[in-house]
Scaffold this motif. Structure first.
Motif, mmCIF file in Angstrom:
data_model
loop_
_atom_site.group_PDB
_atom_site.id
_atom_site.type_symbol
_atom_site.label_atom_id
_atom_site.label_comp_id
_atom_site.label_asym_id
_atom_site.label_seq_id
_atom_site.Cartn_x
_atom_site.Cartn_y
_atom_site.Cartn_z
ATOM 1 N N ASP A 1 0.848 -1.181 0.376
ATOM 2 C CA ASP A 1 0.123 -0.474 0.085
ATOM 3 C C ASP A 1 0.714 1.416 0.127
ATOM 4 O O ASP A 1 0.361 2.427 -0.039
ATOM 5 N N GLN A 2 1.885 1.480 -0.406
ATOM 6 C CA GLN A 2 2.973 2.087 -0.336
ATOM 7 C C GLN A 2 2.482 3.826 -1.074
ATOM 8 O O GLN A 2 2.866 4.539 -0.783
ATOM 9 N N HIS A 3 1.374 3.105 -2.235
ATOM 10 C CA HIS A 3 1.400 4.356 -3.024
ATOM 11 C C HIS A 3 0.124 4.766 -2.765
ATOM 12 O O HIS A 3 -0.062 5.831 -2.355
ATOM 13 N N ILE A 4 -0.173 4.240 -1.599
ATOM 14 C CA ILE A 4 -1.428 5.260 -1.110
ATOM 15 C C ILE A 4 -0.850 6.148 -0.376
ATOM 16 O O ILE A 4 -0.793 7.014 0.015
ATOM 17 N N VAL A 5 -0.211 5.563 0.519
ATOM 18 C CA VAL A 5 0.652 6.616 2.089
ATOM 19 C C VAL A 5 1.537 7.227 1.393
ATOM 20 O O VAL A 5 2.061 8.486 1.448
ATOM 21 N N GLU A 6 2.054 7.514 -0.152
ATOM 22 C CA GLU A 6 2.972 8.574 -1.385
ATOM 23 C C GLU A 6 1.441 9.542 -1.577
ATOM 24 O O GLU A 6 2.349 10.642 -1.594
ATOM 25 N N GLN A 7 0.405 9.395 -2.121
ATOM 26 C CA GLN A 7 -0.222 9.578 -2.597
ATOM 27 C C GLN A 7 -0.556 10.355 -1.164
ATOM 28 O O GLN A 7 -0.985 11.939 -0.864
ATOM 29 N N ILE A 8 -1.155 10.364 0.432
ATOM 30 C CA ILE A 8 -1.308 10.504 1.081
ATOM 31 C C ILE A 8 -0.322 12.202 1.984
ATOM 32 O O ILE A 8 -0.091 12.818 2.321
ATOM 33 N N THR A 9 1.112 11.962 1.356
ATOM 34 C CA THR A 9 1.591 12.580 1.290
ATOM 35 C C THR A 9 1.884 13.932 0.737
ATOM 36 O O THR A 9 2.700 14.762 1.358
ATOM 37 N N ARG A 10 1.520 13.961 -0.240
ATOM 38 C CA ARG A 10 0.695 15.424 -1.373
ATOM 39 C C ARG A 10 0.827 16.273 -0.828
ATOM 40 O O ARG A 10 0.723 16.893 -0.979
ATOM 41 N N ASN A 11 -0.674 15.837 0.526
ATOM 42 C CA ASN A 11 -1.180 16.636 1.424
ATOM 43 C C ASN A 11 -1.707 15.976 2.618
ATOM 44 O O ASN A 11 -2.936 15.897 2.589
ATOM 45 N N PRO A 12 -0.792 16.133 3.108
ATOM 46 C CA PRO A 12 -1.140 15.200 4.753
ATOM 47 C C PRO A 12 -2.180 15.912 5.149
ATOM 48 O O PRO A 12 -2.435 17.130 5.482
ATOM 49 N N PRO A 13 -3.030 15.086 6.180
ATOM 50 C CA PRO A 13 -4.125 15.546 6.893
ATOM 51 C C PRO A 13 -3.188 16.134 7.803
ATOM 52 O O PRO A 13 -2.035 15.093 8.851
ATOM 53 N N GLN A 14 -3.831 17.179 9.239
ATOM 54 C CA GLN A 14 -3.548 17.160 10.501
ATOM 55 C C GLN A 14 -3.151 15.495 11.235
ATOM 56 O O GLN A 14 -2.104 15.594 12.286
ATOM 57 N N ARG A 15 -4.320 15.509 11.790
ATOM 58 C CA ARG A 15 -5.117 14.114 12.148
ATOM 59 C C ARG A 15 -5.418 12.361 11.250
ATOM 60 O O ARG A 15 -6.059 12.996 10.566
ATOM 61 N N VAL A 16 -5.506 11.591 12.083
ATOM 62 C CA VAL A 16 -5.221 10.545 11.620
ATOM 63 C C VAL A 16 -5.887 9.585 12.489
ATOM 64 O O VAL A 16 -4.801 9.594 13.356
ATOM 65 N N ALA A 17 -6.609 9.214 12.298
ATOM 66 C CA ALA A 17 -7.624 7.761 13.647
ATOM 67 C C ALA A 17 -7.576 6.672 12.412
ATOM 68 O O ALA A 17 -8.208 6.300 11.654
ATOM 69 N N ILE A 18 -6.641 5.504 13.729
ATOM 70 C CA ILE A 18 -6.248 4.483 12.876
ATOM 71 C C ILE A 18 -6.894 3.248 13.116
ATOM 72 O O ILE A 18 -6.401 3.172 14.874
ATOM 73 N N SER A 19 -7.966 2.423 13.302
ATOM 74 C CA SER A 19 -8.583 1.321 13.606
ATOM 75 C C SER A 19 -6.858 -0.107 14.151
ATOM 76 O O SER A 19 -6.507 -0.240 13.488
ATOM 77 N N VAL A 20 -7.597 -0.830 14.892
ATOM 78 C CA VAL A 20 -6.463 -1.389 15.807
ATOM 79 C C VAL A 20 -7.633 -3.045 15.604
ATOM 80 O O VAL A 20 -7.899 -2.471 16.956
#
Length: 108
Positions: A45-64
């Motif tokens: 999924d690195q390609h998705i992370v790279e897209q996020i890097t283009r304009n990252p949100p300030q906050r991310v909530a991640i399910s565990v």
């Protein structure tokens, strides 16, 4: 798109106008706060992370799921490298989550 190599996932995105639009336009313009549910943040999924890097949100909530400390540490490192300031985690099996509505919501 849940399985396969990074190349297979990219091919799936490129073969779908919907997925391609989400990938190229929506992900880079997500806004200040994003919730991630059911995403392993794997190497595929690195390609998705790279897209996020283009304009990252300030906050991310991640399910565990299941309280995986190793996953939480890895996910936090990935998001910080992507430029996200605040990373929060929540239990994907807790009440009120995506597939675990609260009792009040079930009565409606």
């Amino acid at each position: 798109m849940c399985e396969g190599t990074a190349d297979h996932r990219k091919q799936s995105i490129e073969s779908s106008s919907y997925l391609e639009r989400v990938f190229r336009e929506v992900i880079p313009a997500m806004g200040e706060s994003v919730t991630i549910y059911g995403w392993s943040l794997s190497d595929q999924d690195q390609h998705i992370v790279e897209q996020i890097t283009r304009n990252p949100p300030q906050r991310v909530a991640i399910s565990v799921r299941g309280g995986s400390q190793a996953f939480a540490q890895q996910a936090e490192e990935i998001m910080h490298r992507a430029g996200v300031d605040q990373v929060d985690f929540y239990d994907s099996e807790s009440l009120g989550c995506w597939n675990n509505p609260t009792e009040a919501l079930q009565e409606d």
